[in-house]
Design an enzyme around this catalytic site. Structure first.
Site, short mmCIF file in Angstrom:
data_model
loop_
_atom_site.label_atom_id
_atom_site.label_comp_id
_atom_site.label_asym_id
_atom_site.label_seq_id
_atom_site.Cartn_x
_atom_site.Cartn_y
_atom_site.Cartn_z
CB CYS A 71 -0.98 -0.05 1.18
SG CYS A 71 -2.37 1.06 0.99
CG HIS A 114 -3.69 -3.98 3.23
ND1 HIS A 114 -2.68 -3.42 3.97
CD2 HIS A 114 -4.36 -2.94 2.67
CE1 HIS A 114 -2.72 -2.10 3.88
NE2 HIS A 114 -3.74 -1.79 3.10
CD GLU A 120 -1.23 -6.37 5.46
OE1 GLU A 120 -0.89 -6.85 4.37
OE2 GLU A 120 -1.41 -5.15 5.64
#
Ligand code: XMP
Length: 521
Positions: A85, A177, A179
């Protein structure tokens, strides 16, 4: 012996809410990593000797003056770099690309179309290479023009350059993202980066961490004696088990019974540690000291301060009786380290306020031993299991330091604590019984010192009110009331009013946080 810290990854934090999640995912992959601020020096990073660098996201925009800057050493280290990001946007700007405020903010699920094969987005599922991935986006800005020598490897509807890669160097950028669990194959993707691209080994496992910690503790304390304040909570319990394994009788634990514990808690702690494991535990029965110090005080913060102060007094008194102590162990964990103000390169020492032992006699001059400083909560729990602690202890809901002191509204009295303990036990037992305990994040009963009318048989009763509280939350910063079935709640209420003398009425707390808090005080 395996080196659990070999081939680590450094995560540069630009302030994203997801930075800790990146670290937890990398650790899940068996790779040790640390989160550092943008002011991490080149000297510090060289000492850490990472195998790769991850740049986090950020709530800020690279387009704004004063936004966080890439440390100068990031691209001078000859290491793989993954920008996520904001991290991708910072990377794009660094190499001459363009970042612009997108017309449409993209927040939530998006489809990533894989534009070109790469070693990063190379995911095979059920025998076929994936051409699209469902990912989680959260951005306003986006990379508008690729930097020189970069290629676009993935796009989404609102981010034509949603993934990029350098043509010859191991530099990667992802607008989404990986994660976040909503990103499909996100963990695999991070695995591609840390294992295949950085070459990091999977040595960060509970068994290896225990072995490493035991060795380090032995080297650190030598023949010295160590003191630990055991609360029965997960962190101090794991420290106790770990230190006991490492140094046996050189550890003495002090467990303070403040009269504000749950039903049978003191007995349970003594049984687990003293009886079953052979840990030296001194149980200080200080119930009277706490009740008398709290008498007449109704204000929540004042109550917290009193409980903290009396804890320190009792703990100090017990500690002073032990000879030869050189170390004070604490259950400080990694989030305490990174979140404490003024942390530089993870070296700050934090003393948890509810374990505040600042009052320990000066002459003792204890050195601080914090064997869990590198661990996230989920890792502490896994370590607890590895060390043989009971699951019920390791996966228990959080319990506040001031205990029932903040669950008895207003003035604390022993009589109230006794009533509350019984009601709380019924609620928690029923949650376990009906398999709801692990579906809620925290559940307990609150005592309201107001009387309400009820009837038992033919007799009119005029007794106290309690409220059940059960919440669901990820981070305890926000929370919502758990939608437990009404039938279940009614069953618990029935049991409490029938079985606990002194309670005539049970309510259920429906409030969310914010604006309410999880505890009532
Ligand atoms: P609140 O009530 O602030 O609670 O929404 C958030 C989480 O923190 C716990 N809590 C405390 N823990 N000392 C503690 O150690 C305290 O004084 C304290 N107050 C709240 C609470 O149980 C919940 O998990």
């Amino acid at each position: 012996m395996v080196n659990v810290h070999e081939t680590p990854v450094v995560i540069i934090d630009f302030g994203s809410q997801y930075t800790q999640l990146i670290a937890r995912r990398v650790r899940e992959l068996g790779v040790y990593c640390e989160i550092h601020h943008t002011d991490m020096t080149e000297e510090a990073v060289r000492a850490f000797n990472p195998a790769g660098i991850i740049l986090s996201g950020s709530p800020e925009s690279t387009l704004e003056a004063g936004s966080p800057q890439l440390p100068s050493w990031v691209f001078e280290m000859d290491l793989p770099v993954l920008g996520i990001c904001y991290g991708m946007q910072a990377m794009a700007k660094k190499f001459g690309g363009e970042v612009a405020a997108g017309n449409h903010r993209e927040f939530g699920a998006a489809t990533l179309v894989i534009e070109q094969e790469s070693d990063l987005l190379d995911i095979t599922h059920e025998g076929a290479k994936l051409k699209e991935l469902n990912v989680w986006m959260s951005h306003g800005d986006r990379v508008e023009k690729l930097p020189e020598n970069f290629v676009c490897i993935g796009s989404s509807q609102n981010a034509p350059i949603a993934a990029m890669k350098h043509e010859s160097k191991p530099y990667y950028g992802l607008q989404f993202h990986p994660e976040v669990t909503h990103s499909e194959f996100g963990l695999e993707l991070l695995g591609k980066f840390v294992h295949e691209i950085c070459g990091s080994k999977s040595s960060w496992t509970p068994a290896n961490i225990v072995e490493d910690a035991v060795k380090t503790i032995r080297e650190t304390v030598g023949n010295d004696h160590v003191l630990l304040g055991l609360s029965g909570g997960v962190d101090s319990s794991v420290v106790a088990a770990l230190l006991h394994k490492a140094i046996g009788d050189q550890l003495t634990c002090v467990f303070v019974d403040n009269g504000l514990l749950r039903l049978g808690e003191a007995e349970q702690v003594m049984k687990t540690f003293a009886d079953n494991m052979g840990v030296k535990v001194i149980c200080a029965d200080a119930r009277e000291a706490f009740y008398s110090a709290l008498a007449g005080e109704a204000e929540p913060e004042a109550k917290r301060k009193i409980i903290g102060r009396v804890f320190v007094e009792v703990f100090d008194e017990e500690a002073a009786k032990i000879d030869n102590v050189k170390w004070l162990a604490q259950g400080t964990i990694y989030p305490d380290v990174i979140e404490s103000a003024g942390v530089k390169n993870g070296k700050a020492h934090v003393i948890k306020s509810h374990h505040n032992v600042g009052g320990l006699p000066e002459h003792m001059k204890l050195k601080l031993l914090e064997p869990l400083r590198e661990l996230f909560k989920d890792e502490v729990r896994k370590l607890g299991i590895e060390l043989g602690l009971p699951e019920t202890m390791v996966y228990r809901h959080p319990f506040p330091g001031p205990g029932l002191g903040v669950r008895i509204l207003g003035e604390v009295k022993e009589e109230y604590a006794d009533i509350l303990r019984q009601a709380d036990k019924i609620f928690i037992d029923e949650l376990f019984e009906q398999n709801y305990y692990n579906r809620v994040s925290q559940a307990f009963v609150v005592f309201l010192p107001v009387k309400s009318v009820g009837v038992v048989g033919d007799a009119r009763q005029y007794e106290y009110v309690v409220s059940l509280r059960a919440v669901e939350t990820i981070d305890f910063m926000t929370a919502k009331c758990s939608a437990l079935p009404l039938e279940f709640l009614m069953h618990v209420a029935n049991r409490i009013t029938n079985e606990v003398r002194g309670i005539s009425r049970v309510t259920y707390d429906l409030s969310s946080k914010p604006p309410s808090t999880i505890e009532w005080e």
